[in-house]
Motif scaffolding. Structure first.
Motif, mmCIF file in Angstrom:
data_model
loop_
_atom_site.group_PDB
_atom_site.id
_atom_site.type_symbol
_atom_site.label_atom_id
_atom_site.label_comp_id
_atom_site.label_asym_id
_atom_site.label_seq_id
_atom_site.Cartn_x
_atom_site.Cartn_y
_atom_site.Cartn_z
ATOM 1 N N GLN A 208 0.852 -1.192 0.000
ATOM 2 C CA GLN A 208 0.000 0.000 0.000
ATOM 3 C C GLN A 208 0.890 1.244 0.000
ATOM 4 O OE1 GLN A 208 -1.891 -2.116 3.342
ATOM 5 N NE2 GLN A 208 -3.644 -0.767 2.996
ATOM 6 N N PHE A 209 0.364 2.322 -0.559
ATOM 7 C CA PHE A 209 1.126 3.576 -0.637
ATOM 8 C C PHE A 209 0.437 4.670 0.161
ATOM 9 C CE2 PHE A 209 1.716 1.305 -4.677
ATOM 10 C CZ PHE A 209 3.098 1.161 -4.675
ATOM 11 N N CYS A 210 1.231 5.532 0.770
ATOM 12 C CA CYS A 210 0.697 6.739 1.398
ATOM 13 C C CYS A 210 0.688 7.826 0.330
ATOM 14 C CB CYS A 210 1.587 7.181 2.560
ATOM 15 S SG CYS A 210 1.659 5.968 3.904
ATOM 16 N N PRO A 211 -0.150 8.848 0.507
ATOM 17 C CA PRO A 211 -0.074 9.966 -0.435
ATOM 18 C C PRO A 211 1.345 10.548 -0.416
ATOM 19 C CG PRO A 211 -2.028 10.149 0.969
ATOM 20 C CD PRO A 211 -1.191 9.033 1.534
ATOM 21 N N PRO A 212 1.852 11.005 -1.566
ATOM 22 C CA PRO A 212 3.250 11.458 -1.653
ATOM 23 C C PRO A 212 3.551 12.637 -0.726
ATOM 24 C CG PRO A 212 2.015 12.062 -3.635
ATOM 25 C CD PRO A 212 1.141 11.143 -2.855
ATOM 26 N N ILE A 213 4.775 12.613 -0.178
ATOM 27 C CA ILE A 213 5.241 13.669 0.729
ATOM 28 C C ILE A 213 6.299 14.491 0.001
ATOM 29 C CG2 ILE A 213 6.526 14.088 2.882
ATOM 30 C CD1 ILE A 213 5.261 11.411 3.883
ATOM 31 N N GLY A 214 6.073 15.785 -0.131
ATOM 32 C CA GLY A 214 7.079 16.665 -0.724
ATOM 33 C C GLY A 214 8.016 17.139 0.364
ATOM 34 N N HIS A 215 9.271 17.416 0.017
ATOM 35 C CA HIS A 215 10.179 17.933 1.044
ATOM 36 C C HIS A 215 11.291 18.778 0.464
ATOM 37 C CE1 HIS A 215 13.042 14.560 0.278
ATOM 38 N NE2 HIS A 215 11.954 13.829 0.171
ATOM 39 N N ILE A 216 11.894 19.551 1.342
ATOM 40 C CA ILE A 216 13.045 20.383 0.974
ATOM 41 C C ILE A 216 14.213 19.984 1.863
ATOM 42 C CG2 ILE A 216 13.967 22.742 0.906
ATOM 43 C CD1 ILE A 216 11.111 23.693 0.328
ATOM 44 N N GLN A 217 15.357 19.774 1.220
ATOM 45 C CA GLN A 217 16.568 19.365 1.928
ATOM 46 C C GLN A 217 17.576 20.502 1.911
ATOM 47 O OE1 GLN A 217 17.412 15.915 2.899
ATOM 48 N NE2 GLN A 217 15.311 15.304 2.466
ATOM 49 N N LYS A 218 18.265 20.657 3.025
ATOM 50 C CA LYS A 218 19.353 21.634 3.061
ATOM 51 C C LYS A 218 20.533 20.974 3.753
ATOM 52 C CE LYS A 218 20.231 26.416 4.301
ATOM 53 N NZ LYS A 218 20.671 26.617 5.685
ATOM 54 N N ASP A 219 21.696 21.049 3.136
ATOM 55 C CA ASP A 219 22.891 20.400 3.669
ATOM 56 C C ASP A 219 22.621 18.932 4.003
ATOM 57 O OD1 ASP A 219 24.100 22.898 3.485
ATOM 58 O OD2 ASP A 219 23.473 23.451 5.516
ATOM 59 N N GLY A 220 21.823 18.284 3.151
ATOM 60 C CA GLY A 220 21.596 16.854 3.314
ATOM 61 C C GLY A 220 20.600 16.471 4.393
ATOM 62 N N ASP A 221 19.907 17.440 4.956
ATOM 63 C CA ASP A 221 18.928 17.135 6.003
ATOM 64 C C ASP A 221 17.622 17.834 5.653
ATOM 65 O OD1 ASP A 221 18.957 15.491 8.125
ATOM 66 O OD2 ASP A 221 19.819 16.924 9.535
ATOM 67 N N TYR A 222 16.515 17.222 6.010
ATOM 68 C CA TYR A 222 15.267 17.853 5.603
ATOM 69 C C TYR A 222 14.912 19.032 6.506
ATOM 70 C CZ TYR A 222 11.221 16.753 8.646
ATOM 71 O OH TYR A 222 10.285 16.738 9.638
ATOM 72 N N ILE A 223 14.401 20.103 5.913
ATOM 73 C CA ILE A 223 14.014 21.271 6.706
ATOM 74 C C ILE A 223 12.502 21.522 6.654
ATOM 75 C CG2 ILE A 223 16.261 22.436 6.634
ATOM 76 C CD1 ILE A 223 15.085 24.223 4.385
ATOM 77 N N GLU A 224 11.826 20.877 5.720
ATOM 78 C CA GLU A 224 10.383 21.021 5.637
ATOM 79 C C GLU A 224 9.810 19.833 4.869
ATOM 80 O OE1 GLU A 224 9.111 24.567 3.542
ATOM 81 O OE2 GLU A 224 7.023 24.297 4.162
ATOM 82 N N SER A 225 8.647 19.321 5.316
ATOM 83 C CA SER A 225 7.953 18.323 4.498
ATOM 84 C C SER A 225 6.456 18.591 4.558
ATOM 85 C CB SER A 225 8.275 16.900 4.959
ATOM 86 O OG SER A 225 7.623 16.564 6.160
ATOM 87 N N TRP A 226 5.746 18.147 3.541
ATOM 88 C CA TRP A 226 4.299 18.351 3.488
ATOM 89 C C TRP A 226 3.645 17.191 2.748
ATOM 90 C CZ3 TRP A 226 7.988 21.254 0.982
ATOM 91 C CH2 TRP A 226 8.056 21.070 -0.399
#
Ligand SMILES: Nc1ncnc2c1ncn2[C@@H]1O[C@H](COP(=O)(O)OP(=O)(O)O)[C@@H](O)[C@H]1O
Ligand SMILES: [Mg+2]
Length: 386
Positions: A208-226
């Motif tokens: 099963q799949f979850c709805p897709p999560i968008g994200h922004i990475q900075k210096d290899g670490d995530y800083i925001e996801s939605w």
């Protein structure tokens, strides 16, 4: 006495803490393991141990002592060869020992995805020496991305923009990997429009799949996801095909975080975590079952009904910018005064520059509103050394 399942978590960070809580809600006996005292999941587990999980013997001694029904890796840095051996002896490793071994090393998973399964990825080459590396980078063209084979959270990773930056990128890779000195992967730089995590669950109910999560990475670490991330039908279908192909190959039960780049009509496989994904923290406020609840159900062999988005959501991690042995977190009351907002405060014993200490989570009518609200909540939080 209640006869229940005994779960041993290897790595006890904030993601593991949520997994432990979900398992406990289902009556599971839990053991948290990490290399330092006071790790987040240890705060909630029945028992905990401090061991060097990269040390084969220490790992084996602990497993022999506790004899867990389920061994659940939460991080990559584990003596995975020993996990393979333990599995052969009859222990259950989640999702499988092979998945843990292949994904701890960028070469194993990349070759499997691109060469064995034919999935679309950035072009890549491996190199063991500076000369091989320089040649690989020239072949890839500038800019290219350089990563040590064993590293996470962007450690040792850099974008090499020109011939002049070659020695700098090599240096960063040599110093930032888990194993000092060694092999690197050089990747074509993908100019993606966005990147997503497609959480994929393998359970008794199939995939099963979850709805897709968008994200922004900075210096290899995530800083925001939605969640959800807006995608075309075609992109989503291709993302699911890729996620299904790689997770079917890895096998076992549990949740996987499949990382993908979206560039125009093209979807690229980037990497996969055979465990809950940090960008998936958002699911604590946006799904009927969070990624942690899904993982717990899947590994316990319990059913998973349809995964539903309950509301668009967003997450913003709070990172420390300095090292403090004693610290306070201020602003929780102000953050939690915002509607449909939650916090997870990890309670890590000390701060370090760049270390994730808490996360602000918000749900709203739209993804945009959820992102604004999570950002506002994060803005209320402040770490302070004492
Ligand atoms: N080939 C690439 N082209 C463009 N960006 C990349 C590439 N590889 C990695 N990145 C960026 O760096 C981030 C971290 O890389 P990743 O391979 O996921 O390392 P880690 O294992 O540390 O998460 C990615 O999420 C993406 O934003
Ligand atoms: Mg990644």
């Amino acid at each position: 006495m209640y006869q229940t399942t005994k779960l041993m978590l290897l790595g006890s960070g904030e993601l593991g803490k949520e997994v432990i809580m979900e398992a406990q809600r289902l009556g599971v006996e839990t053991i948290a393991v990490d290399r330092y005292e006071g790790a987040p999941a240890m705060h909630v587990a029945d028992r905990s141990y401090v061991v060097d999980m990269l040390d084969r013997q220490q790992l084996r001694d602990l497993v022999d002592k506790e004899r867990p029904d389920l061994i659940v890796p939460e991080i990559e840095a584990i003596a995975t060869a020993e996990l393979v051996r333990l599995e052969t002896e009859g222990y259950r490793v989640i999702p499988t020992a092979r998945a843990a071994r292949l994904t701890m090393d960028r070469e194993g998973i990349r070759r499997l995805a691109a060469e064995t399964l034919g999935l679309p990825t950035a072009k890549y080459r491996f190199a063991d020496t500076y000369e091989e590396f320089a040649e690989a980078a020239r072949a890839m063209g500038f800019p290219c991305v350089v990563k040590p084979l064993m590293s996470s959270s962007g450690k040792g990773q850099s974008v090499c923009r020109s011939e002049e930056e070659l020695s700098r990128s090599w240096q960063i890779a040599m110093e930032g990997g888990r194993v000092q000195q060694g092999r690197v992967i050089v990747e074509e730089f993908i100019r993606f429009d966005s990147e997503i995590t497609l959480l994929t669950v393998r359970s008794v109910h199939g995939t099963q799949f979850c709805p897709p999560i968008g994200h922004i990475q900075k210096d290899g670490d995530y800083i925001e996801s939605w969640q959800p991330h807006a995608m075309t039908e075609g992109q989503l279908e291709e993302a699911k095909r890729i996620a299904r192909t790689i997770t079917d190959e890895l096998g076992g039960a549990g949740i996987f975080g499949v990382e993908l780049f979206l560039a125009g009509g093209q979807v690229y496989f980037s990497e996969v975590s055979p465990r809950p994904h940090d960008t998936g923290l958002v699911t604590l406020v946006s799904q009927n079952l969070s990624e942690f609840a899904l993982h717990a159900r899947a590994i316990l062999g319990l059913p998973i009904p349809e995964i539903k988005l309950t509301a668009p959501g967003a997450s913003r991690p709070l990172k420390a910018d300095a090292e403090w042995a004693d610290y306070r977190l201020l602003g929780a009351a102000e953050a939690l005064a915002l509607p449909d907002t939650q916090l997870r405060i990890f309670g890590k014993p000390v701060t370090k520059a760049g270390r994730r200490m808490a996360v602000a989570l918000a749900a709203a009518e739209t993804v945009e509103a959820a992102r604004e609200r999570a950002t506002e909540a994060l803005g209320k939080l402040k770490l302070e050394g004492v």
